[in-house]
Every structure is written in structure tokens, then in C-alpha cells.
Design a protein around this motif. Structure first.
Motif, PDB file in Angstrom:
ATOM      1  N   THR A  87      -4.360  49.383  -9.172  1.00 43.55           N
ATOM      2  CA  THR A  87      -3.115  49.531  -8.433  1.00 43.55           C
ATOM      3  C   THR A  87      -3.132  48.628  -7.168  1.00 43.55           C
ATOM      4  OG1 THR A  87      -3.140  52.143  -8.628  1.00 43.55           O
ATOM      5  CG2 THR A  87      -2.071  51.154  -6.880  1.00 43.55           C
ATOM      6  N   LEU A  88      -1.833  48.262  -6.938  1.00 39.55           N
ATOM      7  CA  LEU A  88      -1.748  47.267  -6.031  1.00 39.55           C
ATOM      8  C   LEU A  88      -1.039  47.759  -5.301  1.00 39.55           C
ATOM      9  CD1 LEU A  88      -2.152  44.130  -7.970  1.00 39.55           C
ATOM     10  CD2 LEU A  88      -4.087  44.800  -7.115  1.00 39.55           C
ATOM     11  N   ASN A  89      -0.764  47.826  -3.735  1.00 36.54           N
ATOM     12  CA  ASN A  89       0.172  49.082  -3.008  1.00 36.54           C
ATOM     13  C   ASN A  89       0.537  47.599  -2.024  1.00 36.54           C
ATOM     14  OD1 ASN A  89      -0.303  51.898  -3.672  1.00 36.54           O
ATOM     15  ND2 ASN A  89      -2.144  51.063  -3.037  1.00 36.54           N
ATOM     16  N   LYS A  90       1.889  47.689  -1.837  1.00 37.08           N
ATOM     17  CA  LYS A  90       2.391  47.281  -0.806  1.00 37.08           C
ATOM     18  C   LYS A  90       2.425  45.262  -0.806  1.00 37.08           C
ATOM     19  CE  LYS A  90       2.173  49.559   3.651  1.00 37.08           C
ATOM     20  NZ  LYS A  90       2.443  49.703   4.349  1.00 37.08           N
ATOM     21  N   VAL A  91       2.716  44.950  -2.233  1.00 36.60           N
ATOM     22  CA  VAL A  91       2.774  43.581  -2.740  1.00 36.60           C
ATOM     23  C   VAL A  91       4.092  42.707  -2.741  1.00 36.60           C
ATOM     24  CG1 VAL A  91       2.881  41.920  -5.109  1.00 36.60           C
ATOM     25  CG2 VAL A  91       1.391  44.372  -4.374  1.00 36.60           C
ATOM     26  N   THR A  92       4.165  41.881  -1.575  1.00 38.07           N
ATOM     27  CA  THR A  92       5.420  41.366  -1.315  1.00 38.07           C
ATOM     28  C   THR A  92       6.126  40.422  -2.401  1.00 38.07           C
ATOM     29  OG1 THR A  92       4.104  41.462   1.100  1.00 38.07           O
ATOM     30  CG2 THR A  92       6.448  39.765   0.732  1.00 38.07           C
ATOM     31  N   THR A  93       6.739  40.583  -3.509  1.00 30.91           N
ATOM     32  CA  THR A  93       7.191  39.829  -4.036  1.00 30.91           C
ATOM     33  C   THR A  93       8.836  40.221  -4.459  1.00 30.91           C
ATOM     34  OG1 THR A  93       6.648  39.131  -6.530  1.00 30.91           O
ATOM     35  CG2 THR A  93       6.606  41.674  -5.729  1.00 30.91           C
ATOM     36  N   LYS A  94       9.122  38.766  -5.242  1.00 34.06           N
ATOM     37  CA  LYS A  94      10.662  39.485  -5.452  1.00 34.06           C
ATOM     38  C   LYS A  94      11.004  39.346  -6.730  1.00 34.06           C
ATOM     39  CE  LYS A  94      12.070  36.501  -1.707  1.00 34.06           C
ATOM     40  NZ  LYS A  94      13.466  35.150  -1.266  1.00 34.06           N
ATOM     41  N   LEU A  95       9.597  39.486  -7.441  1.00 31.06           N
ATOM     42  CA  LEU A  95       9.790  39.890  -9.177  1.00 31.06           C
ATOM     43  C   LEU A  95      10.852  41.575  -9.523  1.00 31.06           C
ATOM     44  CD1 LEU A  95       6.289  39.392 -10.907  1.00 31.06           C
ATOM     45  CD2 LEU A  95       8.681  37.293 -10.361  1.00 31.06           C
ATOM     46  N   THR A  96      11.465  40.944 -10.344  1.00 36.47           N
ATOM     47  CA  THR A  96      11.827  42.832 -10.562  1.00 36.47           C
ATOM     48  C   THR A  96      11.133  42.406 -11.822  1.00 36.47           C
ATOM     49  OG1 THR A  96      13.699  41.036 -12.219  1.00 36.47           O
ATOM     50  CG2 THR A  96      14.364  41.725  -9.762  1.00 36.47           C
ATOM     51  N   THR A  97      11.812  44.083 -12.808  1.00 34.44           N
ATOM     52  CA  THR A  97      10.763  44.782 -13.719  1.00 34.44           C
ATOM     53  C   THR A  97      11.802  43.383 -15.023  1.00 34.44           C
ATOM     54  OG1 THR A  97      11.063  47.237 -12.833  1.00 34.44           O
ATOM     55  CG2 THR A  97      11.123  46.413 -14.798  1.00 34.44           C
ATOM     56  N   ASP A  98      12.768  43.088 -15.358  1.00 28.00           N
ATOM     57  CA  ASP A  98      13.475  42.352 -16.177  1.00 28.00           C
ATOM     58  C   ASP A  98      12.840  40.958 -15.528  1.00 28.00           C
ATOM     59  OD1 ASP A  98      14.831  43.908 -16.422  1.00 28.00           O
ATOM     60  OD2 ASP A  98      16.622  44.034 -15.327  1.00 28.00           O
ATOM     61  N   GLU A 150     -15.448  55.189 -11.573  1.00 29.49           N
ATOM     62  CA  GLU A 150     -15.906  54.873 -10.526  1.00 29.49           C
ATOM     63  C   GLU A 150     -15.048  54.357  -9.861  1.00 29.49           C
ATOM     64  OE1 GLU A 150     -19.271  52.319  -9.858  1.00 29.49           O
ATOM     65  OE2 GLU A 150     -18.992  51.139 -11.555  1.00 29.49           O
ATOM     66  N   SER A 151     -14.302  55.004  -8.479  1.00 29.41           N
ATOM     67  CA  SER A 151     -13.236  54.195  -7.622  1.00 29.41           C
ATOM     68  C   SER A 151     -13.167  53.098  -6.322  1.00 29.41           C
ATOM     69  CB  SER A 151     -12.075  55.283  -7.400  1.00 29.41           C
ATOM     70  OG  SER A 151     -11.960  55.995  -8.556  1.00 29.41           O
ATOM     71  N   LEU A 152     -12.879  52.233  -6.771  1.00 31.04           N
ATOM     72  CA  LEU A 152     -12.888  51.064  -5.269  1.00 31.04           C
ATOM     73  C   LEU A 152     -11.432  50.964  -4.767  1.00 31.04           C
ATOM     74  CD1 LEU A 152     -14.738  49.266  -4.394  1.00 31.04           C
ATOM     75  CD2 LEU A 152     -13.924  47.366  -5.889  1.00 31.04           C
ATOM     76  N   GLU A 153     -11.595  51.374  -3.961  1.00 31.44           N
ATOM     77  CA  GLU A 153     -10.389  51.066  -2.438  1.00 31.44           C
ATOM     78  C   GLU A 153     -10.274  50.059  -1.545  1.00 31.44           C
ATOM     79  OE1 GLU A 153      -8.380  54.501  -0.394  1.00 31.44           O
ATOM     80  OE2 GLU A 153      -9.745  55.422  -1.276  1.00 31.44           O
ATOM     81  N   ILE A 154      -9.671  48.906  -1.559  1.00 29.32           N
ATOM     82  CA  ILE A 154     -10.115  47.748  -0.677  1.00 29.32           C
ATOM     83  C   ILE A 154      -8.653  47.966   0.441  1.00 29.32           C
ATOM     84  CG2 ILE A 154     -10.296  45.469  -0.779  1.00 29.32           C
ATOM     85  CD1 ILE A 154     -10.214  46.410  -4.263  1.00 29.32           C
ATOM     86  N   TYR A 155      -9.135  47.510   1.307  1.00 26.50           N
ATOM     87  CA  TYR A 155      -7.938  48.012   1.810  1.00 26.50           C
ATOM     88  C   TYR A 155      -8.148  47.183   3.754  1.00 26.50           C
ATOM     89  CZ  TYR A 155     -10.022  52.334   4.028  1.00 26.50           C
ATOM     90  OH  TYR A 155     -11.343  52.729   4.523  1.00 26.50           O
ATOM     91  N   ASN A 211      -2.137  38.882   2.187  1.00 24.35           N
ATOM     92  CA  ASN A 211      -0.999  39.705   2.313  1.00 24.35           C
ATOM     93  C   ASN A 211      -0.252  41.237   3.354  1.00 24.35           C
ATOM     94  OD1 ASN A 211       0.311  36.746   2.093  1.00 24.35           O
ATOM     95  ND2 ASN A 211       0.588  37.440  -0.121  1.00 24.35           N
ATOM     96  N   GLY A 212      -1.342  41.711   3.408  1.00 22.75           N
ATOM     97  CA  GLY A 212      -1.148  43.117   4.250  1.00 22.75           C
ATOM     98  C   GLY A 212      -1.309  44.749   2.996  1.00 22.75           C
ATOM     99  N   GLY A 213      -1.734  44.084   2.158  1.00 19.65           N
ATOM    100  CA  GLY A 213      -1.600  44.885   0.733  1.00 19.65           C
ATOM    101  C   GLY A 213      -2.903  45.875   1.039  1.00 19.65           C
ATOM    102  N   SER A 214      -2.645  46.755  -0.105  1.00 18.88           N
ATOM    103  CA  SER A 214      -4.166  47.085  -0.685  1.00 18.88           C
ATOM    104  C   SER A 214      -4.364  46.952  -1.681  1.00 18.88           C
ATOM    105  CB  SER A 214      -4.437  48.737   0.152  1.00 18.88           C
ATOM    106  OG  SER A 214      -3.349  49.337  -0.256  1.00 18.88           O
ATOM    107  N   GLY A 215      -5.899  47.934  -2.200  1.00 16.69           N
ATOM    108  CA  GLY A 215      -5.779  48.300  -3.825  1.00 16.69           C
ATOM    109  C   GLY A 215      -6.647  48.730  -4.195  1.00 16.69           C
ATOM    110  N   THR A 216      -6.585  49.961  -5.588  1.00 13.07           N
ATOM    111  CA  THR A 216      -7.867  50.995  -5.938  1.00 13.07           C
ATOM    112  C   THR A 216      -8.001  50.131  -7.567  1.00 13.07           C
ATOM    113  OG1 THR A 216      -6.739  52.524  -4.291  1.00 13.07           O
ATOM    114  CG2 THR A 216      -8.213  53.096  -6.322  1.00 13.07           C
ATOM    115  N   ILE A 217      -9.372  50.588  -7.938  1.00  9.87           N
ATOM    116  CA  ILE A 217      -9.448  50.150  -8.989  1.00  9.87           C
ATOM    117  C   ILE A 217      -9.966  51.732  -9.412  1.00  9.87           C
ATOM    118  CG2 ILE A 217     -10.970  48.850 -10.774  1.00  9.87           C
ATOM    119  CD1 ILE A 217     -10.197  46.238  -8.739  1.00  9.87           C
TER     120      ILE A 217
END
Length: 183
Positions: free
Chosen positions: A161-172, A130-135, A113-119
Motif C-alpha cells: 500500500t502506497l499512501n499519499k502518492v502524488t500523480t496525475k495518473l488515472t485508472t484509465d 509480516e508487516s512493514l510500515e515505512i513513514y 515525495n511525502g508519502g508512506s508505505g506498508t508491505i
């Protein structure tokens, strides 16, 4: 069947970057299931504390961070763990997960979906983080970039860390659903 680093047989299969680009299209890890998959992994790693940070970005996407104080990934297994789909370890009935595809599917969904992640992770034993970036790079190829740093406090943890996640979820929404699932 393949062999893992210790020469033991594994039952999973290793996905190359092309698989993350073109292979597994939207297999169902979206929205709340993405977050709960990472929380389930934290529970399986015997975390005492799990923090979820959910931030709305200016472009309308979200940044989701799941941080735990669990056992972390055994040093040297992070890249293999993300790229291997299917169980590579024995599970028992005290664990939530059974198939070993959840985290990989979650990362794949974010990439698709066009995002990226870091663990970032430490087992608390190796003295290293250890750090792994996936992009996706500028020519459209998925990159798995792994690095390590020295750790001074020897605490085990995992931060995803998940970056540029497309979602309509809210904290609530997350709080409401988490109360139902985890309490």
C-alpha cells in the motif's frame, strides 16, 4: 560485501533510514513505473492474481494498493529486502527484474515525495504475516516499523500500500498502459 541472515554473501548494500530521507533523490520511479515495478515483482513471485486498487484521496493524492497471491517474502527477510539495494539473490532468465533495486527505489520515491508505505506478506509456510510500515515521523526521520501476526490460513501473498502518492495518473491511464505492457 556483506552477509545475509544465513551467512551467505550478498552483493547489495543496506541503506539506513538517512538514505531514504536524504540519499537517493528522485531516481526515476514515478507514476506508471512505480506501479509496473510492483506488478513485475508480483509476476516474478509467480502470482496467479494481481489486484491494483487506485483511490483518489480528498487531498488530491492517491492511495495505490498492489495485492498478489504470489510466493510472498520468505519469513524474516522483509525489512532486509526493502533496505537492501542491489541484488541479493540469483536471478534467472524467467524473471523480469535483474538488479534488485526496484521495490526499494519505489518505496524511496514515495517517501521522498511525502508519502508512506506498508508491505504485508506471508510466505505461506511460516504461519506468520509480516508487516512493514515505512513513514516519516513528526521530527522528519524515516521509520521502518516491522511487526508480525499469526496467520491461520497459510496462504502466501504480498500486499503493498502506497499512501499519499502524488500523480496525475488515472485508472484509465493504468488500464491502457498495462494492456500494452502486459498483453
Amino acid at each position: 560485501m556483506s552477509l545475509n541472515k544465513t551467512g551467505n554473501p550478498t552483493t547489495g548494500w543496506v541503506a539506513n533510514p538517512n538514505f531514504f530521507e536524504n540519499g537517493a533523490r528522485h531516481i526515476g520511479f514515478q507514476g506508471i513505473s512505480t506501479i509496473f515495478e510492483l506488478v513485475d515483482n508480483s509476476i516474478d513471485s509467480e502470482s496467479n492474481k494481481i489486484d491494483i486498487t487506485f483511490t483518489k484521496n480528498q487531498d488530491g493524492t492517491q492511495t495505490i494498493i498492489v495485492d498478489d497471491d504470489g510466493s510472498g517474502f520468505e519469513y524474516g527477510t522483509l525489512l532486509e529486502s526493502v533496505r537492501t539495494w542491489g541484488s541479493t539473490r540469483s536471478y534467472d532468465n524467467t524473471q523480469i527484474g535483474n538488479f534488485g533495486v526496484g521495490m526499494s527505489a519505489t518505496i524511496n520515491e514515495i517517501i521522498q515525495n511525502g508519502g508512506s508505505g506498508t508491505i504485508k506478506t506471508s510466505d505461506g509456510i511460516s504461519g506468520k504475516i509480516e508487516s512493514l510500515e515505512i513513514y516519516v515521523n513528526e521530527i522528519g526521520k524515516v521509520v521502518f516499523q516491522i511487526s508480525e501476526t499469526i496467520q491461520l490460513d497459510n496462504k502466501s501473498f504480498t500486499t503493498i500500500t502506497l499512501n499519499k502518492v502524488t500523480t496525475k495518473l488515472t485508472t484509465d491511464d493504468i488500464i491502457k498502459l498495462a494492456k500494452v505492457v502486459y498483453f
